[in-house]
Motif scaffolding. Structure first.
Motif, PDB file in Angstrom:
ATOM      1  N   HIS A 317       0.871  -1.180   0.000  1.00  0.00           N
ATOM      2  CA  HIS A 317       0.000   0.000   0.000  1.00  0.00           C
ATOM      3  C   HIS A 317       0.905   1.226   0.000  1.00  0.00           C
ATOM      4  CE1 HIS A 317      -4.252   1.443   0.850  1.00  0.00           C
ATOM      5  NE2 HIS A 317      -3.536   2.572   0.851  1.00  0.00           N
ATOM      6  N   THR A 436      -3.370   5.745  -1.103  1.00  0.00           N
ATOM      7  CA  THR A 436      -4.144   6.681  -0.289  1.00  0.00           C
ATOM      8  C   THR A 436      -3.375   7.988  -0.216  1.00  0.00           C
ATOM      9  OG1 THR A 436      -5.076   4.896   1.068  1.00  0.00           O
ATOM     10  CG2 THR A 436      -5.184   7.135   1.952  1.00  0.00           C
ATOM     11  N   TYR A 461      -7.371   1.143  -6.773  1.00  0.00           N
ATOM     12  CA  TYR A 461      -7.874   1.756  -5.546  1.00  0.00           C
ATOM     13  C   TYR A 461      -7.098   3.044  -5.292  1.00  0.00           C
ATOM     14  CZ  TYR A 461      -8.886   2.497  -0.594  1.00  0.00           C
ATOM     15  OH  TYR A 461      -9.276   3.043   0.602  1.00  0.00           O
ATOM     16  N   LYS A 463      -7.726   6.617  -2.872  1.00  0.00           N
ATOM     17  CA  LYS A 463      -8.589   7.324  -1.932  1.00  0.00           C
ATOM     18  C   LYS A 463      -7.871   8.564  -1.421  1.00  0.00           C
ATOM     19  CE  LYS A 463     -11.252   6.703   2.360  1.00  0.00           C
ATOM     20  NZ  LYS A 463     -11.615   5.753   3.438  1.00  0.00           N
ATOM     21  N   ASP A 488      -5.811   2.775  10.406  1.00  0.00           N
ATOM     22  CA  ASP A 488      -6.948   2.198   9.684  1.00  0.00           C
ATOM     23  C   ASP A 488      -6.517   1.697   8.304  1.00  0.00           C
ATOM     24  OD1 ASP A 488      -8.554   2.811  11.831  1.00  0.00           O
ATOM     25  OD2 ASP A 488      -9.406   4.623  10.925  1.00  0.00           O
ATOM     26  N   ILE A 489      -5.670   2.488   7.636  1.00  0.00           N
ATOM     27  CA  ILE A 489      -5.179   2.065   6.318  1.00  0.00           C
ATOM     28  C   ILE A 489      -4.354   0.779   6.449  1.00  0.00           C
ATOM     29  CG2 ILE A 489      -3.652   2.697   4.397  1.00  0.00           C
ATOM     30  CD1 ILE A 489      -4.385   5.657   5.017  1.00  0.00           C
ATOM     31  N   CYS A 490      -3.480   0.759   7.437  1.00  0.00           N
ATOM     32  CA  CYS A 490      -2.632  -0.416   7.630  1.00  0.00           C
ATOM     33  C   CYS A 490      -3.455  -1.655   7.985  1.00  0.00           C
ATOM     34  CB  CYS A 490      -1.607  -0.152   8.726  1.00  0.00           C
ATOM     35  SG  CYS A 490      -0.349   1.096   8.301  1.00  0.00           S
ATOM     36  N   ASP A 491      -4.479  -1.478   8.800  1.00  0.00           N
ATOM     37  CA  ASP A 491      -5.326  -2.618   9.175  1.00  0.00           C
ATOM     38  C   ASP A 491      -6.080  -3.167   7.958  1.00  0.00           C
ATOM     39  OD1 ASP A 491      -4.499  -2.433  11.784  1.00  0.00           O
ATOM     40  OD2 ASP A 491      -6.246  -1.290  12.473  1.00  0.00           O
ATOM     41  N   SER A 492      -6.369  -2.307   7.002  1.00  0.00           N
ATOM     42  CA  SER A 492      -7.064  -2.779   5.793  1.00  0.00           C
ATOM     43  C   SER A 492      -6.156  -3.630   4.915  1.00  0.00           C
ATOM     44  CB  SER A 492      -7.583  -1.574   4.984  1.00  0.00           C
ATOM     45  OG  SER A 492      -6.497  -0.867   4.385  1.00  0.00           O
ATOM     46  N   VAL A 493      -4.829  -3.495   5.107  1.00  0.00           N
ATOM     47  CA  VAL A 493      -3.877  -4.279   4.290  1.00  0.00           C
ATOM     48  C   VAL A 493      -3.829  -5.716   4.773  1.00  0.00           C
ATOM     49  CG1 VAL A 493      -1.432  -4.523   3.682  1.00  0.00           C
ATOM     50  CG2 VAL A 493      -2.493  -2.257   3.723  1.00  0.00           C
ATOM     51  N   ASP A 494      -3.771  -5.904   6.095  1.00  0.00           N
ATOM     52  CA  ASP A 494      -3.664  -7.250   6.664  1.00  0.00           C
ATOM     53  C   ASP A 494      -5.037  -7.730   7.121  1.00  0.00           C
ATOM     54  OD1 ASP A 494      -0.859  -7.441   6.417  1.00  0.00           O
ATOM     55  OD2 ASP A 494      -0.655  -6.046   8.079  1.00  0.00           O
TER      56      ASP A 494
END
Length: 494
Positions: A317, A436, A461, A463, A488-494
């Motif tokens: 990301h 992002t 993607y 954003k 939040d961005i990092c949590d969406s990766v894993d």
């Protein structure tokens, strides 16, 4: 007056000026152009004025009492844009109101700009006083391994006629690598987390200064932070503890900045950019990262995108925080916002010099110059420091030998636009890399780059996130909001 070379040609030997004469010469330049009275000046002391007692002063050689441990790296083997888009330093706030920050760290914003313009003009005049010096932008930097071990590892090149002046300038600036280390230690002393700090060795004898937080959390993709122009790892002090809660976080000084090596960069913009990118890739290999979440601010955002273009398989990301160098300079830029004649003239005269040359020429007055031009930094970090710790860190980061600064200059065109704008190439990036873009709602950097990236990558993607109440230094203006968005961005990766 004969130069040293001419005197030798005539068979005469000319002794260089004494230390007192050198001090008088450069102090005279400063007095003439900065309005400082002659009686207030004196020869350089070689040290920055101490902060007031009890305000987090770090004594030489004394490490912070908590929060880190040293880690050694084994010695390596043989060296192996729309028309209205705005650029760094050439933009107004999007809603037309004065704001508290300006792009790229060059000026204080809003009402402070009006108050400090005369100060900035005075700082520029300091550089004008030495306009006869050769440009450092195109001359190679000479490494000096083994010399000045406690001071600067590399010096600026000497000129035939003014070699004595160049050799004396480091003493005029009360700084050294030891000063920078102490300033960084003060920046990081409030961090309670355990972390490693070390040099990571790459090719050509260069080394990258690296901090690693939560190194044992290997089950998630690590986050890698790239600072902006003139910055260093210490400026992430408000972010480390939150961001490393559930994943490993790496931050390093870009090659040519902070405590990393300061080698000679190619004068060609493409080659200089590639040197930065290759240093990031070599760092990744040495640290042993298979993939990473890459976050870059300002120049770091530009380099993060350039790295992702060349090594897409390593980036899960891409987070661009107030990125520099994305839009190209529009043909009608000067018509949209006319630039005063005196600024054009000053820019032409100062064009041979590096962006922060005036800070080094100011010598012992440079620290107070930073404090006067950027008082906002003290406010940004007021939750951690009540003294001039941040100004001292920024000062010592930027009065070392210019290296990355020279590369940045060679990558720009007048008024801070990129020679090789990233929006011209972003469509070539692997479509599987999510992007992002994070902007400060009060920033002078135009957020239109985010929507432009989205239009250029319709099948990917993309954003854009605006952080309310934040200017260009989003991570310091609103650290809690910024940290949560990044997590939040990092949590969406894993």
């Amino acid at each position: 007056m004969h130069s040293a070379a001419q005197s030798r040609a005539h068979g005469r030997r000319v002794a260089p000026p004494s230390g007192r004469e050198r001090a008088a010469l450069l102090a005279g330049h400063l007095c003439c152009h900065s309005g400082i009275r002659r009686r207030d000046t004196g020869p350089p002391t070689g040290r920055v004025a101490a902060t007031r007692p009890g305000a987090g002063v770090t004594r030489p050689g004394l490490l912070p009492s908590r929060g880190h441990r040293e880690a050694a790296t084994p010695a390596p083997g043989p060296p192996a844009g729309t028309g209205r888009a705005r650029a760094l330093g050439a933009a107004a706030p999007r809603d037309g109101r004065p704001r508290g920050d300006d792009a790229g760290g060059g000026r204080a914003g809003g009402r402070e700009n009006e108050r400090e313009e005369p100060v900035m003009a005075g700082a520029a005049a300091v550089a004008l006083s030495l306009a006869a010096l050769p440009a450092t932008a195109t001359a190679p930097l000479l490494s000096a391994p083994g010399r000045r071990a406690a001071a600067m590892a590399e010096e600026e090149p000497a000129s035939e006629g003014l070699g004595w002046l160049f050799s004396w300038l480091p003493a005029w600036c009360p700084t050294s690598l030891l000063h920078l280390k102490e300033a960084e230690d003060k920046m990081l002393k409030c961090i309670a987390n355990i972390y490693n700090k070390r040099y990571v060795f790459i090719s050509n004898g260069n080394k990258i200064w690296t901090l690693t937080f939560s190194p044992d959390l290997s089950n998630k993709t690590p986050l890698v932070l790239l600072h902006g122009f003139g910055g260093g790892v210490g400026l992430w002090a408000l972010n480390f503890e939150d961001l490393c809660e559930n994943r490993t976080v790496h931050a390093f000084d870009l090659l040519g900045f902070g405590r990393s090596s300061r080698p000679h960069f190619d004068t060609d913009a493409r080659e200089a950019e590639n040197q930065f990118v290759e240093s990031i890739e070599e760092w990744r290999k040495e640290v042993g990262l298979e993939k990473m979440i890459l976050l870059g601010h300002n120049l770091g955002g530009f380099l993060a995108a350039a790295y992702s273009l060349k090594y897409p398989s390593r980036v899960k990301h891409l987070i661009l925080v107030e990125p520099w160098g994305f839009p190209e300079r529009p043909d009608n830029a000067e018509h949209e916002r006319p630039i005063p004649i005196w600024i054009k003239a000053l820019g032409a005269i100062l064009s041979p010099f590096n962006p922060l040359a005036g800070l080094r020429i100011a010598g012992p007055f440079g620290l107070s110059l930073v404090q006067r031009l950027r008082p906002d930094f003290k406010r940004k970090y007021s939750s951690m420091f009540d003294d001039n710790t941040v100004a001292e860190y920024i000062y010592h980061c930027n009065v070392q030998s210019p290296s990355g600064e020279t590369a940045f200059k060679n990558m720009t065109i007048p008024y801070g636009w990129a020679k090789r704008p990233m929006l011209q190439r972003i469509s070539q990036m692997d479509q599987d890399i999510p992007i992002t873009v994070v902007y400060g709602a009060r920033s002078c950097i135009d957020g239109n780059s985010g929507s432009t990236i989205q239009s250029l990558r319709p099948n990917s993607y993309v954003k854009t996130i605006a952080i309310l109440g934040a200017g260009h230094y989003v991570y310091a203006d609103q650290p809690e909001d910024f940290n949560q968005k990044v997590k939040d961005i990092c949590d969406s990766v894993d």
